[in-house]
Design an enzyme around this catalytic site. Structure first.
Site, PDB file in Angstrom:
ATOM      1  N   SER A 142      26.768 -41.508  25.696  1.00  0.00           N
ATOM      2  CA  SER A 142      27.316 -41.829  27.022  1.00  0.00           C
ATOM      3  C   SER A 142      28.562 -42.689  26.868  1.00  0.00           C
ATOM      4  CB  SER A 142      26.264 -42.595  27.822  1.00  0.00           C
ATOM      5  OG  SER A 142      26.829 -43.149  28.987  1.00  0.00           O
ATOM      6  N   TYR A 155      19.031 -48.602  28.944  1.00  0.00           N
ATOM      7  CA  TYR A 155      19.812 -47.372  28.713  1.00  0.00           C
ATOM      8  C   TYR A 155      20.877 -47.631  27.652  1.00  0.00           C
ATOM      9  CZ  TYR A 155      22.611 -43.211  30.008  1.00  0.00           C
ATOM     10  OH  TYR A 155      23.309 -42.022  30.002  1.00  0.00           O
TER      11      TYR A 155
HETATM   12  N1  LIG Z   1      25.234 -36.916  34.195  1.00  0.00           N
HETATM   13  C1  LIG Z   1      26.006 -37.861  33.705  1.00  0.00           C
HETATM   14  O1  LIG Z   1      26.953 -38.305  34.366  1.00  0.00           O
HETATM   15  C2  LIG Z   1      25.760 -38.398  32.305  1.00  0.00           C
HETATM   16  C3  LIG Z   1      26.714 -39.276  31.763  1.00  0.00           C
HETATM   17  C4  LIG Z   1      26.539 -39.758  30.474  1.00  0.00           C
HETATM   18  C5  LIG Z   1      25.439 -39.361  29.730  1.00  0.00           C
HETATM   19  N2  LIG Z   1      24.524 -38.508  30.269  1.00  0.00           N
HETATM   20  C6  LIG Z   1      23.395 -38.099  29.424  1.00  0.00           C
HETATM   21  O2  LIG Z   1      23.296 -36.691  29.432  1.00  0.00           O
HETATM   22  C7  LIG Z   1      21.936 -36.300  29.245  1.00  0.00           C
HETATM   23  C8  LIG Z   1      21.545 -35.319  30.333  1.00  0.00           C
HETATM   24  O3  LIG Z   1      21.696 -35.960  31.582  1.00  0.00           O
HETATM   25  P1  LIG Z   1      21.725 -35.157  32.973  1.00  0.00           P
HETATM   26  O4  LIG Z   1      22.629 -35.889  33.881  1.00  0.00           O
HETATM   27  O5  LIG Z   1      21.931 -33.719  32.721  1.00  0.00           O
HETATM   28  O6  LIG Z   1      20.232 -35.450  33.459  1.00  0.00           O
HETATM   29  P2  LIG Z   1      19.197 -34.517  34.251  1.00  0.00           P
HETATM   30  O7  LIG Z   1      18.189 -35.469  34.801  1.00  0.00           O
HETATM   31  O8  LIG Z   1      19.900 -33.587  35.177  1.00  0.00           O
HETATM   32  O9  LIG Z   1      18.536 -33.658  33.081  1.00  0.00           O
HETATM   33  C9  LIG Z   1      17.746 -34.258  32.108  1.00  0.00           C
HETATM   34  C10 LIG Z   1      16.711 -33.241  31.665  1.00  0.00           C
HETATM   35  O10 LIG Z   1      15.932 -33.870  30.634  1.00  0.00           O
HETATM   36  C11 LIG Z   1      14.579 -33.585  30.878  1.00  0.00           C
HETATM   37  N3  LIG Z   1      13.763 -34.647  30.291  1.00  0.00           N
HETATM   38  C12 LIG Z   1      13.671 -35.929  30.705  1.00  0.00           C
HETATM   39  N4  LIG Z   1      12.793 -36.584  29.947  1.00  0.00           N
HETATM   40  C13 LIG Z   1      12.322 -35.696  29.035  1.00  0.00           C
HETATM   41  C14 LIG Z   1      11.380 -35.777  27.989  1.00  0.00           C
HETATM   42  N5  LIG Z   1      10.702 -36.907  27.747  1.00  0.00           N
HETATM   43  N6  LIG Z   1      11.159 -34.680  27.232  1.00  0.00           N
HETATM   44  C15 LIG Z   1      11.817 -33.520  27.486  1.00  0.00           C
HETATM   45  N7  LIG Z   1      12.689 -33.374  28.480  1.00  0.00           N
HETATM   46  C16 LIG Z   1      12.949 -34.457  29.252  1.00  0.00           C
HETATM   47  C17 LIG Z   1      14.433 -33.510  32.383  1.00  0.00           C
HETATM   48  O11 LIG Z   1      13.270 -32.768  32.768  1.00  0.00           O
HETATM   49  C18 LIG Z   1      15.734 -32.822  32.772  1.00  0.00           C
HETATM   50  O12 LIG Z   1      15.600 -31.417  32.798  1.00  0.00           O
HETATM   51  C19 LIG Z   1      21.127 -37.585  29.233  1.00  0.00           C
HETATM   52  O13 LIG Z   1      20.880 -37.971  27.896  1.00  0.00           O
HETATM   53  C20 LIG Z   1      22.050 -38.594  29.903  1.00  0.00           C
HETATM   54  O14 LIG Z   1      21.805 -39.915  29.489  1.00  0.00           O
HETATM   55  C21 LIG Z   1      24.653 -38.025  31.549  1.00  0.00           C
END
Ligand SMILES: NC(=O)c1ccc[n+]([C@@H]2O[C@H](COP(=O)([O-])OP(=O)(O)OC[C@H]3O[C@@H](n4cnc5c(N)ncnc54)[C@H](O)[C@@H]3O)[C@@H](O)[C@H]2O)c1
Length: 261
Positions: A142, A155
């Site tokens: 991130s 986080y």
């Molecule tokens: N969206 C953003 O702006 C953003 C920014 C920086 C980093 N991230 C990182 O990107 C990654 C994805 O984020 P996102 O926004 O797509 O989130 P999201 O919530 O849309 O998707 C996350 C997915 O992970 C799955 N998940 C959660 N816990 C789990 C577990 N214990 N085992 C298996 N699956 C699990 C959920 O069911 C979901 O389908 C994360 O690591 C997040 O920290 C996101």
């Protein structure tokens, strides 16, 4: 264009958000994808959609923080495809609460999914990378690995831990042909962004605020993260290891937010 033909890649948390974009791009570039998520129904939906589009994909239900489930999931992928070439540790949860109010259980939950989950999945794939004499691991970190926000201690600790592990493993296994990199997204159009907008009292002010904070003037898309992940997974990135590639529209390069978008 980057090709992933012949490569088998596991994408965790690919049932929604960024993971879907990553899985889609991998499939389009010729890779076979294991769509892994703890939400079995979402994983199935994504895998079916990829198959319908002509891609090779399977869904695997797995909680990445559970050692037994991870071992079983990786075995299932290997049994189906006969090899594993890449892993994208994308599953993660965000959590915001003042540090002094956070319970130990809340701290443990974030660390166990975001950091321990990355460790468990990577550890379980190592024998398959050794068997190939190559492998590529992309850890979704991130912009929080560059700068922090109040209330994000668990986080941030998890994501900085992921970055530290990535660099340590890059050094440890470079000589064995296994690469480890972080892809650090900025604000991406997933549930996180939808929640921010939904919580805003003034939608226009909310959009203007983020435009001022992101030099690109917009949030990123899951597919844009997929394009970067595809590069890191591919042989085009053969000399890239230990990197933390920021895909944030310039957010962390800007010293202070502009007054006007
Ligand atoms: N969206 C953003 O702006 C953003 C920014 C920086 C980093 N991230 C990182 O990107 C990654 C994805 O984020 P996102 O926004 O797509 O989130 P999201 O919530 O849309 O998707 C996350 C997915 O992970 C799955 N998940 C959660 N816990 C789990 C577990 N214990 N085992 C298996 N699956 C699990 C959920 O069911 C979901 O389908 C994360 O690591 C997040 O920290 C996101």
């Amino acid at each position: 264009m980057t090709t992933l033909t012949g490569k088998v890649v596991i994408v965790t948390g690919a049932g929604s958000g960024i993971g879907v974009g990553i899985a889609e791009v991998i499939a389009e570039r010729g890779g076979a994808v294991a769509v892994l998520d703890r939400d079995a129904a979402s994983a199935e939906r994504v895998a079916e959609k990829l198959q319908t589009g002509g891609g090779e994909a399977i869904s695997v239900a797995c909680d990445v923080s559970d050692e037994g489930q991870v071992a079983e999931a990786v075995a299932q992928v290997h049994e189906r495809f006969g090899r594993i070439d890449g892993l994208v540790n994308n599953a993660g949860v965000n959590f915001v609460k003042p540090f002094d109010e956070m319970s130990i259980a809340e701290w443990d939950r974030v660390i166990s999914i975001d950091l321990r989950g990355t460790f468990l999945c990577t550890h379980a794939c190592m024998p398959h990378f050794f068997a190939n004499g190559s492998g590529s691991v992309v850890n979704i970190a991130s912009v929080h690995t560059q700068a922090c926000l109040p209330g994000a201690a668990s986080y941030d600790a998890a994501k900085w831990g992921v970055l530290g592990m990535t660099k340590a493993l890059a050094v440890e296994y470079a000589s064995r042909g296994i690469r480890f990199n972080c892809l650090s997204p900025g604000l991406i159009d997933t549930k996180i962004w939808q929640d921010i907008q939904a919580a805003a009292v003034d939608q226009e002010a909310c959009l203007a605020h983020w435009r001022a904070n992101i030099p690109a003037g917009r949030v990123g898309t899951p597919r844009e993260m997929g394009q970067v992940a595809a590069f890191l997974l591919s042989d085009d990135a053969s000399y890239v290891t230990g990197a933390n590639l920021l895909a944030d529209g310039g957010m962390t390069s800007q010293l202070i937010s502009r007054e006007h978008a």
